[in-house]
Write a protein that holds these residues in place. Structure first.
Motif, PDB file in Angstrom:
ATOM      1  N   GLU A 320       0.149 -25.821  28.102  1.00 41.27           N
ATOM      2  CA  GLU A 320       0.793 -27.077  28.455  1.00 41.27           C
ATOM      3  C   GLU A 320      -0.249 -28.166  28.571  1.00 41.27           C
ATOM      4  O   GLU A 320      -1.305 -27.950  29.180  1.00 41.27           O
ATOM      5  CB  GLU A 320       1.540 -26.965  29.789  1.00 41.27           C
ATOM      6  CG  GLU A 320       2.939 -26.429  29.672  1.00 41.27           C
ATOM      7  CD  GLU A 320       3.121 -25.131  30.422  1.00 41.27           C
ATOM      8  OE1 GLU A 320       3.995 -24.353  30.004  1.00 41.27           O
ATOM      9  OE2 GLU A 320       2.395 -24.894  31.388  1.00 41.27           O
ATOM     10  N   VAL A 321       0.047 -29.322  27.996  1.00 42.89           N
ATOM     11  CA  VAL A 321      -0.806 -30.504  28.166  1.00 42.89           C
ATOM     12  C   VAL A 321       0.082 -31.677  28.545  1.00 42.89           C
ATOM     13  O   VAL A 321       1.270 -31.706  28.209  1.00 42.89           O
ATOM     14  CB  VAL A 321      -1.593 -30.831  26.876  1.00 42.89           C
ATOM     15  CG1 VAL A 321      -2.611 -29.741  26.570  1.00 42.89           C
ATOM     16  CG2 VAL A 321      -0.663 -31.057  25.694  1.00 42.89           C
ATOM     17  N   PRO A 322      -0.455 -32.659  29.268  1.00 44.36           N
ATOM     18  CA  PRO A 322       0.314 -33.881  29.526  1.00 44.36           C
ATOM     19  C   PRO A 322       0.781 -34.484  28.209  1.00 44.36           C
ATOM     20  O   PRO A 322       0.064 -34.447  27.205  1.00 44.36           O
ATOM     21  CB  PRO A 322      -0.698 -34.782  30.239  1.00 44.36           C
ATOM     22  CG  PRO A 322      -1.671 -33.832  30.881  1.00 44.36           C
ATOM     23  CD  PRO A 322      -1.786 -32.688  29.922  1.00 44.36           C
ATOM     24  N   VAL A 323       1.975 -35.040  28.204  1.00 43.74           N
ATOM     25  CA  VAL A 323       2.592 -35.491  26.955  1.00 43.74           C
ATOM     26  C   VAL A 323       1.713 -36.491  26.205  1.00 43.74           C
ATOM     27  O   VAL A 323       1.671 -36.489  24.963  1.00 43.74           O
ATOM     28  CB  VAL A 323       3.993 -36.075  27.223  1.00 43.74           C
ATOM     29  CG1 VAL A 323       3.927 -37.346  28.073  1.00 43.74           C
ATOM     30  CG2 VAL A 323       4.739 -36.332  25.919  1.00 43.74           C
ATOM     31  N   GLU A 324       0.986 -37.331  26.934  1.00 42.96           N
ATOM     32  CA  GLU A 324       0.150 -38.329  26.259  1.00 42.96           C
ATOM     33  C   GLU A 324      -1.022 -37.690  25.517  1.00 42.96           C
ATOM     34  O   GLU A 324      -1.620 -38.302  24.620  1.00 42.96           O
ATOM     35  CB  GLU A 324      -0.368 -39.370  27.263  1.00 42.96           C
ATOM     36  CG  GLU A 324      -1.273 -38.824  28.344  1.00 42.96           C
ATOM     37  CD  GLU A 324      -0.512 -38.382  29.598  1.00 42.96           C
ATOM     38  OE1 GLU A 324      -1.151 -38.258  30.655  1.00 42.96           O
ATOM     39  OE2 GLU A 324       0.718 -38.185  29.485  1.00 42.96           O
ATOM     40  N   ASN A 325      -1.357 -36.434  25.867  1.00 44.92           N
ATOM     41  CA  ASN A 325      -2.456 -35.733  25.201  1.00 44.92           C
ATOM     42  C   ASN A 325      -1.970 -34.778  24.109  1.00 44.92           C
ATOM     43  O   ASN A 325      -2.782 -34.073  23.508  1.00 44.92           O
ATOM     44  CB  ASN A 325      -3.288 -34.956  26.221  1.00 44.92           C
ATOM     45  CG  ASN A 325      -4.058 -35.883  27.150  1.00 44.92           C
ATOM     46  OD1 ASN A 325      -4.338 -37.025  26.790  1.00 44.92           O
ATOM     47  ND2 ASN A 325      -4.390 -35.413  28.339  1.00 44.92           N
ATOM     48  N   LEU A 326      -0.670 -34.777  23.852  1.00 47.50           N
ATOM     49  CA  LEU A 326      -0.129 -33.915  22.796  1.00 47.50           C
ATOM     50  C   LEU A 326      -0.743 -34.232  21.427  1.00 47.50           C
ATOM     51  O   LEU A 326      -1.165 -33.304  20.713  1.00 47.50           O
ATOM     52  CB  LEU A 326       1.393 -34.044  22.748  1.00 47.50           C
ATOM     53  CG  LEU A 326       2.110 -33.352  21.583  1.00 47.50           C
ATOM     54  CD1 LEU A 326       1.897 -31.846  21.628  1.00 47.50           C
ATOM     55  CD2 LEU A 326       3.601 -33.684  21.595  1.00 47.50           C
ATOM     56  N   PRO A 327      -0.813 -35.500  20.997  1.00 49.08           N
ATOM     57  CA  PRO A 327      -1.409 -35.776  19.685  1.00 49.08           C
ATOM     58  C   PRO A 327      -2.851 -35.291  19.579  1.00 49.08           C
ATOM     59  O   PRO A 327      -3.256 -34.744  18.545  1.00 49.08           O
ATOM     60  CB  PRO A 327      -1.324 -37.299  19.566  1.00 49.08           C
ATOM     61  CG  PRO A 327      -0.194 -37.688  20.468  1.00 49.08           C
ATOM     62  CD  PRO A 327      -0.284 -36.737  21.624  1.00 49.08           C
ATOM     63  N   ALA A 328      -3.630 -35.471  20.641  1.00 47.94           N
ATOM     64  CA  ALA A 328      -5.034 -35.053  20.605  1.00 47.94           C
ATOM     65  C   ALA A 328      -5.157 -33.548  20.463  1.00 47.94           C
ATOM     66  O   ALA A 328      -6.015 -33.048  19.721  1.00 47.94           O
ATOM     67  CB  ALA A 328      -5.752 -35.528  21.866  1.00 47.94           C
ATOM     68  N   PHE A 329      -4.286 -32.809  21.169  1.00 52.79           N
ATOM     69  CA  PHE A 329      -4.372 -31.354  21.059  1.00 52.79           C
ATOM     70  C   PHE A 329      -3.965 -30.887  19.660  1.00 52.79           C
ATOM     71  O   PHE A 329      -4.617 -30.028  19.073  1.00 52.79           O
ATOM     72  CB  PHE A 329      -3.509 -30.651  22.103  1.00 52.79           C
ATOM     73  CG  PHE A 329      -3.628 -29.151  22.012  1.00 52.79           C
ATOM     74  CD1 PHE A 329      -4.680 -28.491  22.627  1.00 52.79           C
ATOM     75  CD2 PHE A 329      -2.718 -28.393  21.278  1.00 52.79           C
ATOM     76  CE1 PHE A 329      -4.827 -27.106  22.525  1.00 52.79           C
ATOM     77  CE2 PHE A 329      -2.855 -27.020  21.163  1.00 52.79           C
ATOM     78  CZ  PHE A 329      -3.908 -26.382  21.791  1.00 52.79           C
TER      79      PHE A 329
END
Length: 445
Positions: A320-329
């Protein structure tokens, strides 16, 4: 319960205490043992469904398949129904189940009203949430404890009303940033383009090809419901059609028939073989048993060696990652791991939970990826999995512990509140009969 306690007493001091269960949804290996396990064979049913109060009393080893079979005739389902039929209610609570309703209902443990736990001390305690709740320290630490504090034997859970059908919209995105913003908006408003959204998940098929599947409960059958238990395969339909209709029952198990997309590894998606493969055997627990045979006899590794292919590393994780970090992951994952498809499931925790510190009210996205990567001799050291752990940590996320983990002890304790786990364990398992969470998840004991 008498058989459970008797089986506990029969386990020699110093021997690991484990469940005597035939099925599992865990993907981490564990050390072999000849010690007898806990007899939970009498704890697999639904005790009572209360349609008026919209609650159910359920035994801890009851599968969601059996639970739904008991609640759905009343037009009710649990707040969160994990994707696979044989996940148990107790397992989902202690191991953090998730599904498409998690963006509005959180995780399965957040709809538990009361829970009986068989502790490492061999006693059954009734736990309830809240500052005045009975044994609330155990209740709030139990999620993500994976049997290191005890096993749930009875749970009282909330149920929600559902109609007969689910209307689906598959919305394509070319940009992960826009998809992330849309997830945030849907989580806030519970709608998209003015239409209510009851379930939300998605699939990243490739860079520039991402989808959100928006589910809306409905009593209106505007078309013949689709059937993905036969020749048609659900995940492929996401790319092929913009709208769909399923019965509520088929929606709940839409991922189980093909174990998301992993059934392809066994040939179950080949059109000819699929016609010959009985429907009753197109389900996740059958594929899990087949995977167990592969592990036992090293079938895939032997075939790779014969073909001269590099050794595989198994990369089976949910993070799980914060939604704002989804593109980076996703950008990093494409470059460093290169595995697709990837499942996307938004969630929002309703409150803080001690063993898995998600920030309440913050939108996260669970990413599930399950497969193997050819890496060569270094595969035994888990380089891809270790890199994933590091990247998730950098992006402010966490990973589930149902599969392999490689953290050092200090990092693990920082991420999963090891100090609190140890304190609660001293109260409810003072002799340390149960294996610690670190030993279970990392040392594979």
């Amino acid at each position: 319960m008498a058989r459970l306690k008797a089986s506990y007493d029969a386990i020699p001091a110093g021997a690991p205490v484990r469940l005597a269960k035939k099925t599992t949804n865990l993907f981490r290996p564990r050390a072999a043992t000849t010690a007898p396990g806990l007899d939970v064979s009498g704890l697999t049913g639904v005790i009572e469904v209360d349609p008026t109060a919209r609650t159910a009393d359920v035994q801890g080893m009851c599968t969601y398949e059996d639970l739904v079979d008991a609640t759905l005739p009343h037009g009710l389902i649990p707040y969160v129904v994990p994707q696979l039929r044989t996940i148990t209610l107790g397992g989902a609570v202690t191991g953090l189940g998730i599904e498409s309703t998690s963006f509005r209902n959180g995780l399965p443990h957040e709809s538990v009203i009361e829970m009986d736990v068989f502790t490492g001390a061999g006693a059954v305690v009734t736990t309830r949430p809240g500052p005045q709740g009975q044994h609330s320290d155990l209740f709030e630490t139990f999620p993500n404890s994976y049997g290191s504090l005890g096993y749930a034997t009875r749970l009282r859970i909330k149920l929600e009303k559902v109609p007969s059908f689910v209307s689906l919209r598959h919305v394509r995105f070319d940009d992960a940033g826009l998809l992330a913003k849309t997830i945030t908006q849907i989580t806030e408003t519970k709608e998209y383009d003015g239409v209510r959204v009851d379930g939300l998940d998605g699939v990243a098929f490739a860079p520039g090809e991402l989808y959100l599947t928006l589910a809306t409960w409905t009593d209106e059958a505007t078309q013949e419901p689709s059937d993905y238990t036969g020749q048609q395969i659900f995940y492929r339909s996401i790319q092929q059609r913009e709208t769909d209709l399923l019965t509520i029952y088929d929606y709940l198990w839409r991922w189980d028939t093909d174990w998301f997309w992993c059934s392809g590894a066994f040939g179950a998606q080949h059109p000819t073989l699929r016609r010959l493969w009985p429907r009753r055997y197109r389900r996740s627990d059958v594929y899990m048993r087949m995977l167990g045979l592969d592990r036992r006899f090293d079938i895939a590794d032997r075939l790779d060696r014969r073909a001269g292919r590099p050794l595989r590393e198994r990369v089976v994780q949910d993070i799980e990652v914060p939604v704002e970090n989804l593109p980076a992951f996703l950008e990093w994952f494409d470059a460093e791991v290169g595995m697709r498809p990837v499942w996307l499931c938004p969630l929002m925790a309703k409150q803080a939970w001690r063993s898995y510190p998600l920030q309440p009210g913050e939108v996260y996205v669970n990413l599930g990826f399950w497969g193997t990567v050819h890496v060569g001799p270094e595969a035994v050291n888990g380089p891809k999995n270790r890199a994933i752990e590091a990247r998730v940590h950098e992006l402010g996320g966490h990973k589930s512990l149902y599969s392999e983990a490689f953290y050092d002890r200090q990092t693990f304790d920082e991420l999963y509140n090891g100090a609190n786990l140890a304190a609660v364990k001293r109260t409810y398992d003072p002799q340390h009969r149960l294996t610690s969470l670190y030993d279970k998840a990392v040392k594979k004991r």
